[in-house]
Design a protein around this motif. Structure first.
Motif, PDB file in Angstrom:
ATOM      1  N   LEU A 210       3.764 -25.853 -12.599  1.00  0.00           N
ATOM      2  CA  LEU A 210       4.803 -26.803 -12.990  1.00  0.00           C
ATOM      3  C   LEU A 210       5.632 -27.243 -11.799  1.00  0.00           C
ATOM      4  CD1 LEU A 210       5.790 -25.014 -16.322  1.00  0.00           C
ATOM      5  CD2 LEU A 210       4.708 -27.274 -16.117  1.00  0.00           C
TER       6      LEU A 210
ATOM      7  N   LYS B 138       4.667 -30.652  -9.955  1.00  0.00           N
ATOM      8  CA  LYS B 138       5.200 -31.923 -10.447  1.00  0.00           C
ATOM      9  C   LYS B 138       6.651 -32.122  -9.976  1.00  0.00           C
ATOM     10  CE  LYS B 138       4.734 -34.979 -14.305  1.00  0.00           C
ATOM     11  NZ  LYS B 138       4.369 -35.199 -15.693  1.00  0.00           N
ATOM     12  N   ASP B 139       7.411 -31.020 -10.024  1.00  0.00           N
ATOM     13  CA  ASP B 139       8.831 -31.132  -9.658  1.00  0.00           C
ATOM     14  C   ASP B 139       9.026 -31.236  -8.144  1.00  0.00           C
ATOM     15  OD1 ASP B 139       9.241 -30.828 -12.332  1.00  0.00           O
ATOM     16  OD2 ASP B 139       9.788 -28.703 -12.222  1.00  0.00           O
TER      17      ASP B 139
ATOM     18  N   MET C 247      -4.904 -28.438 -13.911  1.00  0.00           N
ATOM     19  CA  MET C 247      -3.697 -28.345 -14.745  1.00  0.00           C
ATOM     20  C   MET C 247      -4.061 -28.177 -16.225  1.00  0.00           C
ATOM     21  SD  MET C 247      -1.106 -28.525 -12.628  1.00  0.00           S
ATOM     22  CE  MET C 247       0.419 -29.193 -13.316  1.00  0.00           C
ATOM     23  N   GLY C 248      -5.195 -27.564 -16.476  1.00  0.00           N
ATOM     24  CA  GLY C 248      -5.615 -27.302 -17.849  1.00  0.00           C
ATOM     25  C   GLY C 248      -6.149 -28.504 -18.591  1.00  0.00           C
TER      26      GLY C 248
ATOM     27  N   THR D 118      -5.107 -22.130 -15.772  1.00  0.00           N
ATOM     28  CA  THR D 118      -4.684 -23.080 -16.804  1.00  0.00           C
ATOM     29  C   THR D 118      -5.844 -23.465 -17.715  1.00  0.00           C
ATOM     30  OG1 THR D 118      -5.108 -24.908 -15.278  1.00  0.00           O
ATOM     31  CG2 THR D 118      -2.851 -24.047 -15.372  1.00  0.00           C
TER      32      THR D 118
ATOM     33  N   PHE E 243       2.767 -20.244 -15.791  1.00  0.00           N
ATOM     34  CA  PHE E 243       2.379 -21.512 -15.161  1.00  0.00           C
ATOM     35  C   PHE E 243       3.495 -22.103 -14.284  1.00  0.00           C
ATOM     36  CE2 PHE E 243      -0.242 -21.886 -19.274  1.00  0.00           C
ATOM     37  CZ  PHE E 243      -1.337 -21.261 -18.706  1.00  0.00           C
TER      38      PHE E 243
END
Lengths: 515, 515
Positions: free
Chosen positions: B498, B501-502, B375-376, B421, B494
């Motif tokens: 993302l 997470k959601d 995730m970077g 990322t 991204f």
């Protein structure tokens, strides 16, 4: 005063290959061919045949119908590759380019551009080249080629060529003696390169070529279409000052010799300013190991401070080429031109302990840099040798103004961003960043310390609070998720970039993060 | 059967430096010190002194009060660096690490981790090391150090040391004769490295050390805490199959010799499967130029197909170490251990024409790869030697399963993403990507052609439509803006990340772009 062609083609048997009317060579060329040209950064490229082909296409409305896959060491000229691009004569183009039309062709999706390191690794899948066109300033008695002000990929292109056309330029002086042609054996069991000092000579002064592959020799009296160098601006002068001060500090600390390590400097305004600054600076007996020799190198020599410069190309303005030719004997023993596989060799850049300096499109707070793609997508000129030098040098330095203008905001673009939209050089390879604001020395720092140093030393005052807020918000968010090594907010990493399209500036008002 | 300490410390005068009770060395250590350890990938690291210091901290509640800046070639062991991390004994840590607690410390922001290439360029700003602790298997009559199953950064650490402690491991056999210690002169005017073949020996079999810097010698009978290798899974077997088929094709096309170019393979499951596949495969007289020798190398030798392996570390499971020691005479002349500055040298990887193979965290449709930061932001183990090998090899190959599970979706993570990322390796350096789905050969392809090839050959069927739609929407958007070189939508680059997470998966339902 031009030379005669016969005085430049010293192998009598090759005079039989001279072709007076280049249009008679038209039948050699077919749509879809793989073609190689000599040339590097707009000097030493062939002109007669490419211009003849461009005229042929224009006169017969063949735009888009006679396309080539074109390989040149680095860029060629506006009168050739860019005119070809305008005529839709280019399918693939490797590995670097310069020109309004060629850029447009790439970004409109017409030209397939392969953006490669200039010292591209020997790739065994590579295609033979149907025709290779080389500009020479002499053909020796042995029948070998003496290039002019650039070597670039000429040695490798000749090795890959099925047919070779030589353009002998009689308007230029013969460059015989300036080159050191030591090109790599391409297969297994290669021996070490023996160069250990900038002024070592380990090769020949000309390039062997199979005479049976030479299909034609044509005379050329056309000049390279180089442009005058840009005047130095205040920002470049400030950057140059920061870098010279950094060098002085390193010398004082005993980490650099008083004559400095061998220097590489890129192309353009800032590079010219740095070399100009060095010409007036305190360091002497300096040596340069670089790709391209630019205008201010002449001042550097004339001040008696530059001992020797090794490169793969001399890219002067027309005025400085005149100055160079007028005092040829003063400069000729201080310049060595080598193949780009040598000037850009990891082995040598590493061994010599070079200081590398280049300009990026943008760099980010953690020290990654984008050298090629604006907004992650729009190609400028390509990577060039920046990766070869920055990855292998002892000091890797990137310099740029801290902002650039948009149409509506003179500081609309910050060259320091939260996250690069394209990464060509990673945090693992870059040591020092410089803008007109100051110099950030990142050696030995970990990511969050680097971010603070970059924002503090390099960012424009208008962007300092914006970038600081990004760092703080990211740190807070990543602390919650235990990902604190290099804090980011992926949802907002490109907000500054996206703001340009919406509002014409990277100066965002709010990160829109619930705090 | 252990050896006596005296039989391993062959220089009599050094016996006076033997310390029986390591706790008497406690006064040597102060908070904030710079410390170096031998060791690489969890073998050959010192144990007695680090464990003594850990116990000291635990018994006296000194957690966070006795912290060190710790430099080790690559990773050390769970019983040392990871225990130190748990005790909050590490401030800075360079350049690579492995362990649950050390990762946690980095990602909680307690440990400042410098993620560097293992062949880090000689950085003139580097700090002296107050204490360096080296595990040896013998001290020679000259007083030189013979390491054990790893060399790593030991030569360089010794050069930078103010004080040296040697742990002589009498439980291990003496490794004398297995090493080739040819370490770089660190200053200017360095000569070429003369290695041109994998089995060349150009150095000594032990490391010279200044006897006045040796402050103590302690005996060790502790083993390296290596773990059994993971069993091969179906995905690794498929990947190994694709790669062997690719090699066979390259040999058939005449681009690779029948014995293959020298091979580098990374660490882990897939690397072990590839070497295991080669042990049963059609290629013989193979040579390996790599960082780490793993379990399946023994099968490769036993099948008579591997002639020679050069590395900087042998990282076997305990079972394979037993097998190795039991047949020491069969293996000892087929293995050369070198400093990591040599195993990972750009000069040599390039000259030998190595095939490099490594596993990334993720790679993107245009061929950039992330080897370090999930995730970077969240650090795993660091870059290691992946950059040294992939950048300089003749063939650079990345292999990974096409998906990884999340808590709620067995294919919740696609290792192929629209945009990485974090970028550790750029599109300019990577040739081939392999997943269990297939192999994408990107040589000679430009970005949009690469994207189609990667999605087609490597992506998991669940993600093919999602990635294809990203490519098509990006191309459409960038066509409008004339930025077609490498089409992206920065607003959505991204979205897949993302979505984890959601919704616990990268399988997004819609790109939410007006079409």
């Amino acid at each position: 005063m031009f030379s005669t062609l016969a005085s430049r083609v010293r192998r009598p048997s090759l005079m039989s290959k001279v072709v007076k009317d280049p249009t008679t060579l038209l039948p050699l060329f077919e749509d879809g061919m793989y073609m190689g040209w000599s040339g590097f950064t707009g000097v030493g490229y062939p002109k007669i045949i490419p211009i003849m082909l461009a005229e042929h296409v224009e006169q017969n409305n063949l735009q888009g119908k006679l396309k080539f896959n074109l390989f040149v060491g680095a860029s060629s000229g506006a009168d050739t590759e860019d005119r070809w691009a305008k005529n839709n004569m280019i399918d693939r183009r490797y590995p670097h380019q310069v020109g309004k039309n060629i850029q447009a062709g790439i970004n409109q999706g017409r030209i397939r551009f392969g953006d490669k390191h200039l010292n591209t690794k020997d790739k065994p899948k590579s295609h033979n080249l149907d025709v290779v066109i080389i500009e020479a300033t002499e053909i020796t008695e042995e029948g070998f080629i003496v290039p002019g002000a650039s070597v670039g990929a000429t040695c490798e292109l000749i090795q890959m060529a099925d047919k070779i056309i030589i353009e002998v330029n009689t308007k230029l002086p013969s460059f015989k003696g300036l080159h050191d042609m030591n090109f790599y054996h391409r297969g297994a069991n290669r021996k070490p390169n023996l160069i250990t000092r900038v002024d070592d000579r380990v090769g020949m002064t000309s390039i062997p070529v199979d005479p049976e592959k030479i299909v034609a020799i044509v005379e050329s009296t056309r000049s390279d279409a180089t442009t005058p160098s840009e005047p130095m601006d205040e920002s470049a002068a400030l950057i140059s000052g920061h870098i010279l001060e950094f060098f002085a500090q390193e010398v004082k600390q005993g980490r650099m010799p008083a004559s400095l390590p061998p220097l590489q400097s890129g192309i353009g305004n800032i590079a010219n300013a740095i070399i100009g600054g060095l010409a007036r600076g305190p360091f002497s007996n300096v040596r340069v190991w670089t790709e391209v020799i630019q205008d201010t190198f002449l001042d550097f020599f004339d001040e008696g401070k530059l001992d020797i410069a090794s490169a793969t190309s001399i890219r002067f303005s027309p005025e400085c080429f005149d100055r160079f030719y007028a005092r040829w004997n003063d400069y000729k023993d201080k310049i060595i031109l080598r193949p780009q596989t040598i000037s850009n060799a990891a082995e040598l850049i590493n061994r010599l302990g070079v200081v590398a300096m280049n300009t990026p499109v943008e760099f980010d707070i953690y020290g990654h840099a984008n050298s090629t793609c604006v907004m992650g997508s729009r190609m400028l000129n390509g990577l060039g040798g920046s990766g070869d030098f920055l990855r292998n040098s002892k000091y890797s330095i990137m310099h740029t103004p801290s902002t650039r203008p948009t149409k509506t905001d003179p500081h609309g673009i910050s060259t320091i961003v939260p996250m690069c939209t394209h990464v060509d050089h990673t945090e693992h390879d870059l040591d020092v960043f410089v803008t007109e604001q100051g110099l950030a020395d990142l050696r030995g720092l970990t990511p969050r310390d680097r971010a603070r140093e970059i924002i503090d030393k390099c960012a424009h005052p208008l962007y300092k609070p914006i970038l600081t807020e990004y760092l703080e918000l990211s740190t807070k968010a990543c602390m919650k998720d235990n990902m604190m090594h290099e804090p980011h907010m992926l949802r907002h990493a490109f907000d500054m970039h996206l703001n340009i399209k919406d509002k014409g500036t990277m100066r965002i008002e709010d990160w829109n993060v619930s705090k």
